[in-house]
Design an enzyme around this catalytic site. Sequence first.
Site, PDB file in Angstrom:
ATOM      1  N   LEU A  75      62.975  88.473  20.606  1.00  0.00           N
ATOM      2  CA  LEU A  75      61.826  89.266  20.098  1.00  0.00           C
ATOM      3  C   LEU A  75      62.555  90.425  19.313  1.00  0.00           C
ATOM      4  O   LEU A  75      61.741  91.501  18.939  1.00  0.00           O
ATOM      5  CB  LEU A  75      60.889  89.855  21.025  1.00  0.00           C
ATOM      6  CG  LEU A  75      60.020  88.395  21.771  1.00  0.00           C
ATOM      7  CD1 LEU A  75      59.109  89.145  22.903  1.00  0.00           C
ATOM      8  CD2 LEU A  75      59.404  87.857  20.823  1.00  0.00           C
ATOM      9  N   CYS A  76      63.968  90.628  19.253  1.00  0.00           N
ATOM     10  CA  CYS A  76      64.537  91.440  18.616  1.00  0.00           C
ATOM     11  C   CYS A  76      64.460  91.401  17.009  1.00  0.00           C
ATOM     12  O   CYS A  76      64.485  90.266  16.570  1.00  0.00           O
ATOM     13  CB  CYS A  76      66.030  91.581  18.805  1.00  0.00           C
ATOM     14  SG  CYS A  76      66.130  92.471  20.757  1.00  0.00           S
ATOM     15  N   HIS A  77      64.277  92.262  16.068  1.00  0.00           N
ATOM     16  CA  HIS A  77      64.231  92.192  14.822  1.00  0.00           C
ATOM     17  C   HIS A  77      65.727  92.203  14.394  1.00  0.00           C
ATOM     18  O   HIS A  77      66.654  92.558  14.876  1.00  0.00           O
ATOM     19  CB  HIS A  77      63.657  93.787  13.902  1.00  0.00           C
ATOM     20  CG  HIS A  77      62.224  93.753  14.488  1.00  0.00           C
ATOM     21  ND1 HIS A  77      61.873  94.205  15.898  1.00  0.00           N
ATOM     22  CD2 HIS A  77      61.224  93.500  13.713  1.00  0.00           C
ATOM     23  CE1 HIS A  77      60.311  94.398  15.588  1.00  0.00           C
ATOM     24  NE2 HIS A  77      59.958  93.863  14.542  1.00  0.00           N
ATOM     25  N   MET A 111      69.144  97.729  21.528  1.00  0.00           N
ATOM     26  CA  MET A 111      69.629  96.313  21.952  1.00  0.00           C
ATOM     27  C   MET A 111      70.911  95.989  21.568  1.00  0.00           C
ATOM     28  O   MET A 111      71.657  95.148  22.049  1.00  0.00           O
ATOM     29  CB  MET A 111      68.484  95.408  21.616  1.00  0.00           C
ATOM     30  CG  MET A 111      67.163  95.559  22.335  1.00  0.00           C
ATOM     31  SD  MET A 111      67.469  95.883  23.958  1.00  0.00           S
ATOM     32  CE  MET A 111      67.953  94.351  24.652  1.00  0.00           C
ATOM     33  N   GLU A 112      71.128  96.245  20.158  1.00  0.00           N
ATOM     34  CA  GLU A 112      72.594  95.845  19.645  1.00  0.00           C
ATOM     35  C   GLU A 112      73.527  96.638  20.305  1.00  0.00           C
ATOM     36  O   GLU A 112      74.712  95.899  20.532  1.00  0.00           O
ATOM     37  CB  GLU A 112      72.468  96.394  17.792  1.00  0.00           C
ATOM     38  CG  GLU A 112      71.537  95.529  17.155  1.00  0.00           C
ATOM     39  CD  GLU A 112      69.973  95.481  17.341  1.00  0.00           C
ATOM     40  OE1 GLU A 112      69.338  94.525  16.947  1.00  0.00           O
ATOM     41  OE2 GLU A 112      69.398  96.374  18.148  1.00  0.00           O
ATOM     42  N   ASP A 126      86.301  86.719  30.691  1.00  0.00           N
ATOM     43  CA  ASP A 126      86.792  85.580  30.157  1.00  0.00           C
ATOM     44  C   ASP A 126      88.500  85.697  29.982  1.00  0.00           C
ATOM     45  O   ASP A 126      89.281  84.928  30.590  1.00  0.00           O
ATOM     46  CB  ASP A 126      86.356  84.980  29.054  1.00  0.00           C
ATOM     47  CG  ASP A 126      86.949  83.912  28.462  1.00  0.00           C
ATOM     48  OD1 ASP A 126      87.112  82.805  29.202  1.00  0.00           O
ATOM     49  OD2 ASP A 126      87.598  83.753  27.127  1.00  0.00           O
TER      50      ASP A 126
END
Length: 327
Positions: A75-77, A111-112, A126
């Site tokens: 739902l992120c733009h 969010m980014e 990793d």
Amino acid sequence: MTGLTHLDDDGRARMVDVGDKATTKRVATATATFTTRPDVIALVQADGLPKADVIATARIAGIAGAKRTSELIPLCHQLALSSVSLDFAFTRDSIVITATAKTTGQTGVEMEALTAASIAGLTLHDMVKAVDPASVLGDIRLLEKSGGKRGNWTPEGPGPIEPTVARTVRPRTAAVIVASTAGAAGTREDLTGPRISAWLSEHDYAVDAVTVVSDADVHLAITAALDAAPAVLITTGGTGLSPSDRTPEATQPHLDRELPGIAEAIRTLGSTKTPTAALSRGLAGVSGGTVVVNLPGSTGGVKDGLAVLDGLLDHLVAQIAGGGAHE
């Protein structure tokens, strides 16, 4: 139905319509902590792991992750990012990742920033899993964001604190706050607070208390100290560039007027002895009639700061109280 913006009135997931929101510059900073063994930290710093260029690879992965946030989180733009940067700070058994994302648009970039920090941390896992498969990625959180209708946000609370109402300060009183997570935990002896308290006493200020708090709680201590209305509040520690250093951010919203000359004088004097003094972000100013000064956390930085205040503090306090006019 709910206060969640990503649900419609029927409780169904939706992408929020931001078409009518203002286009502003938006910045967000997030952090994550990758914990592993001390010997692995040493290998990473020495570039001694089988998979070389660990930090460089994690940085590139974090940037790439930020750019693909809308593909990873439904739902992120989609955003046109203007900048993504990642920094890595080492402790004995951890790597603290700090990611900052910037854009000019109609929705935020938190969010980014969070994705960048997370992907960088997963990449670290990793890269080191061959020597430490038990390493842990955690404490992923937003540190601050700015832009948009709500303005600035930090964990201390959304938006700027309202300008401080002028209060009647208690003459010749002072408070001292030491921002030191190790000092608050009792694992490191505090030498700076007693030194500041003694200096204030020598200058005829009655010190309410020397309060030692963790960096995460410095905003609470500053608010409590100012509520008691001392004439002077001096803090030490938390003025550097570590992700946990938050004293200037906790101080600035309380200031009615800043006194940049004092802060610069402290940095200038310190820089004559150690170049790293220029990195201090300490502030000075006035909050509701109280003089507030941030000093560095080192004993040398405190000594330099008090040297600058010597001969200056009384005149400043008198001016704020309505006296001490220029001759």
